[in-house]
Design a protein around this motif. Sequence first.
Motif, mmCIF file in Angstrom:
data_model
loop_
_atom_site.group_PDB
_atom_site.id
_atom_site.type_symbol
_atom_site.label_atom_id
_atom_site.label_comp_id
_atom_site.label_asym_id
_atom_site.label_seq_id
_atom_site.Cartn_x
_atom_site.Cartn_y
_atom_site.Cartn_z
ATOM 1 N N PRO A 1 16.394 0.951 -5.409
ATOM 2 C CA PRO A 1 15.728 0.492 -6.634
ATOM 3 C C PRO A 1 14.537 -0.418 -6.356
ATOM 4 O O PRO A 1 13.534 -0.365 -7.079
ATOM 5 C CB PRO A 1 16.848 -0.251 -7.376
ATOM 6 C CG PRO A 1 18.112 0.373 -6.873
ATOM 7 C CD PRO A 1 17.841 0.669 -5.427
ATOM 8 N N SER A 2 14.622 -1.255 -5.321
ATOM 9 C CA SER A 2 13.518 -2.162 -5.003
ATOM 10 C C SER A 2 12.313 -1.396 -4.481
ATOM 11 O O SER A 2 11.165 -1.704 -4.831
ATOM 12 C CB SER A 2 13.967 -3.205 -3.975
ATOM 13 O OG SER A 2 14.931 -4.073 -4.525
ATOM 14 N N ALA A 3 12.540 -0.403 -3.622
ATOM 15 C CA ALA A 3 11.421 0.393 -3.116
ATOM 16 C C ALA A 3 10.774 1.191 -4.236
ATOM 17 O O ALA A 3 9.542 1.302 -4.304
ATOM 18 C CB ALA A 3 11.904 1.326 -2.006
ATOM 19 N N VAL B 1 3.900 -3.289 3.237
ATOM 20 C CA VAL B 1 4.494 -2.070 2.704
ATOM 21 C C VAL B 1 5.882 -2.394 2.177
ATOM 22 O O VAL B 1 6.426 -3.479 2.424
ATOM 23 C CB VAL B 1 4.555 -0.961 3.782
ATOM 24 C CG1 VAL B 1 3.162 -0.506 4.185
ATOM 25 C CG2 VAL B 1 5.330 -1.429 5.009
ATOM 26 N N ALA B 2 6.478 -1.452 1.455
ATOM 27 C CA ALA B 2 7.831 -1.623 0.909
ATOM 28 C C ALA B 2 8.661 -0.431 1.361
ATOM 29 O O ALA B 2 8.718 0.592 0.679
ATOM 30 C CB ALA B 2 7.791 -1.731 -0.609
ATOM 31 N N TYR B 3 9.278 -0.561 2.523
ATOM 32 C CA TYR B 3 10.013 0.532 3.144
ATOM 33 C C TYR B 3 11.520 0.286 3.055
ATOM 34 O O TYR B 3 11.982 -0.854 3.089
ATOM 35 C CB TYR B 3 9.610 0.677 4.607
ATOM 36 C CG TYR B 3 8.251 1.307 4.846
ATOM 37 C CD1 TYR B 3 7.536 1.933 3.832
ATOM 38 C CD2 TYR B 3 7.683 1.276 6.126
ATOM 39 C CE1 TYR B 3 6.297 2.523 4.082
ATOM 40 C CE2 TYR B 3 6.442 1.863 6.388
ATOM 41 C CZ TYR B 3 5.759 2.479 5.351
ATOM 42 O OH TYR B 3 4.537 3.066 5.599
ATOM 43 N N GLY B 4 12.277 1.379 3.000
ATOM 44 C CA GLY B 4 13.711 1.266 2.814
ATOM 45 C C GLY B 4 14.533 1.496 4.073
ATOM 46 O O GLY B 4 15.321 0.650 4.473
ATOM 47 N N ASP B 5 14.374 2.647 4.697
ATOM 48 C CA ASP B 5 15.191 3.014 5.858
ATOM 49 C C ASP B 5 15.069 1.955 6.949
ATOM 50 O O ASP B 5 13.962 1.536 7.305
ATOM 51 C CB ASP B 5 14.714 4.377 6.379
ATOM 52 C CG ASP B 5 15.527 4.864 7.544
ATOM 53 O OD1 ASP B 5 16.460 5.656 7.324
ATOM 54 O OD2 ASP B 5 15.228 4.459 8.685
ATOM 55 N N THR B 6 16.208 1.526 7.492
ATOM 56 C CA THR B 6 16.176 0.420 8.458
ATOM 57 C C THR B 6 15.413 0.781 9.726
ATOM 58 O O THR B 6 14.696 -0.050 10.284
ATOM 59 C CB THR B 6 17.607 -0.023 8.816
ATOM 60 O OG1 THR B 6 18.338 1.087 9.351
ATOM 61 C CG2 THR B 6 18.319 -0.578 7.589
ATOM 62 N N SER C 1 0.806 -1.222 0.000
ATOM 63 C CA SER C 1 0.000 0.000 0.000
ATOM 64 C C SER C 1 0.833 1.263 0.000
ATOM 65 O O SER C 1 0.330 2.339 -0.364
ATOM 66 C CB SER C 1 -0.916 0.007 1.235
ATOM 67 O OG SER C 1 -0.131 -0.117 2.416
ATOM 68 N N GLN C 2 2.096 1.176 0.430
ATOM 69 C CA GLN C 2 2.971 2.342 0.504
ATOM 70 C C GLN C 2 4.399 1.908 0.178
ATOM 71 O O GLN C 2 4.775 0.759 0.435
ATOM 72 C CB GLN C 2 2.987 2.945 1.915
ATOM 73 C CG GLN C 2 1.656 3.342 2.506
ATOM 74 C CD GLN C 2 1.850 3.888 3.922
ATOM 75 O OE1 GLN C 2 2.714 4.712 4.183
ATOM 76 N NE2 GLN C 2 1.032 3.412 4.856
ATOM 77 N N ALA C 3 5.194 2.815 -0.345
ATOM 78 C CA ALA C 3 6.621 2.577 -0.562
ATOM 79 C C ALA C 3 7.410 3.762 -0.018
ATOM 80 O O ALA C 3 6.927 4.894 -0.015
ATOM 81 C CB ALA C 3 6.920 2.375 -2.046
ATOM 82 N N HIS C 4 8.621 3.486 0.443
ATOM 83 C CA HIS C 4 9.485 4.504 1.053
ATOM 84 C C HIS C 4 10.876 4.320 0.467
ATOM 85 O O HIS C 4 11.506 3.287 0.666
ATOM 86 C CB HIS C 4 9.485 4.308 2.577
ATOM 87 C CG HIS C 4 10.371 5.260 3.310
ATOM 88 N ND1 HIS C 4 11.521 4.859 3.951
ATOM 89 C CD2 HIS C 4 10.271 6.594 3.532
ATOM 90 C CE1 HIS C 4 12.094 5.906 4.540
ATOM 91 N NE2 HIS C 4 11.358 6.960 4.291
#
Length: 392
Positions: A141-143, A116-121, A22-25
């Motif tokens: 790139p994945s996010a 969700v697809a989040y980046g920051d650890t 539903s969200q990406a970061h």
Amino acid sequence: MGDQHQIEVGRYLGARDFVAVSQAHVMADTESLGAAGVEWLERLARLPAQERRVRIPTITDPRGTDFAAAHKLKQQPWMVDLERRAIAALEALGVLMTNTCINYQTIMPPVLGEHVAYGDTGVVIYSNSVCGARSNFEGGPSALAAGLTGRTPRYGFHLPEFRRGTLRLQVDYTPTTLNGWGALGGVIGRLAGNYWAVPVVEGIDGAPRSDQLKHFGASMASFGSIALFHLVGLTPEAGRLADVADEGLPVHRITKADADALQQSYHTDDQVDVVVFSAPQLSLYELSDLAGLCDGRRFSVPLLAVTSPQVKPDCDRMGYTARIEAAGGNVLSGMCFYQSYAREISEARGWKRLATNSAKLVNILGGYGYRPMLASMEACVDAAVNGKLVRT
């Protein structure tokens, strides 16, 4: 671009299919991107609009600079130019330039079970653990691919079996300061030691506040690459120990002395060149506390307080910025110190001995040529006044 990248990642990691998110970061600071990464974004931005627009809300991690403060940090014009190019490209993709690592406090926190697809650890560990959402650490790139397709490979922490505890930790005290929570997170991260480890923690009294858990999780992720923890009786998936851990899981005991030893291991000097509050960005409550500590003081060394673009206007409106700046401090917005060419800043400003209340920051900055020291917010403000950090 998105489909092929995700297929390759999914195959490598053994994903059986994709899951809708539903969200990406997106983590896309220019220090990490470099010129080649920015050029890659610009190539995407030149595609026809229907091929390059994100399909779900897609937001950004902190940027590499606060344009209003670049001159104070002695950031070079090429850094600022690269930043402007990256922003223009991301905006052309439909990405929302939130520039924050505390979106779970300021934008839209994910809810229990939300994929969700989040980046920051720090974002991932808080969202997984405190909110009960489902995300892996998603590289830039994945996010971005998740934003373009609205899905991500279903592996790791999207699967219930990977969310079970792998080690049980009994803590004999409850921290009271943000640096104390960070030190405890660092101890647990070192002990757990790998991405697939899921610590189950018992012994925490009361209900920790969001900022405390923010520092706890961010530090754990930094010291151990941990993406998920459970606090028995507190976090949403761990009402009881049996909910998240199997019978017979070995118990490791952690004492306050363990966390104190981690903190003291960073106290290598009494002199301080700069004080930094960052990593994660400060909440409005943290800035309120900092403003109170700045009243009637005058700093002899620089003090930087880094927050998000969502919090900064409220900090201004409520007078916190003015109170911090009256003491000689600086409130920066939309960046994070270690993602902002920290090595070049150190060389340009002559900063080596850095005091902070962020355990995550001390763990990272040694690699940038600093000698970071971990202390309470109060002790750090005193150090900004006196130029010395008192050993506690």
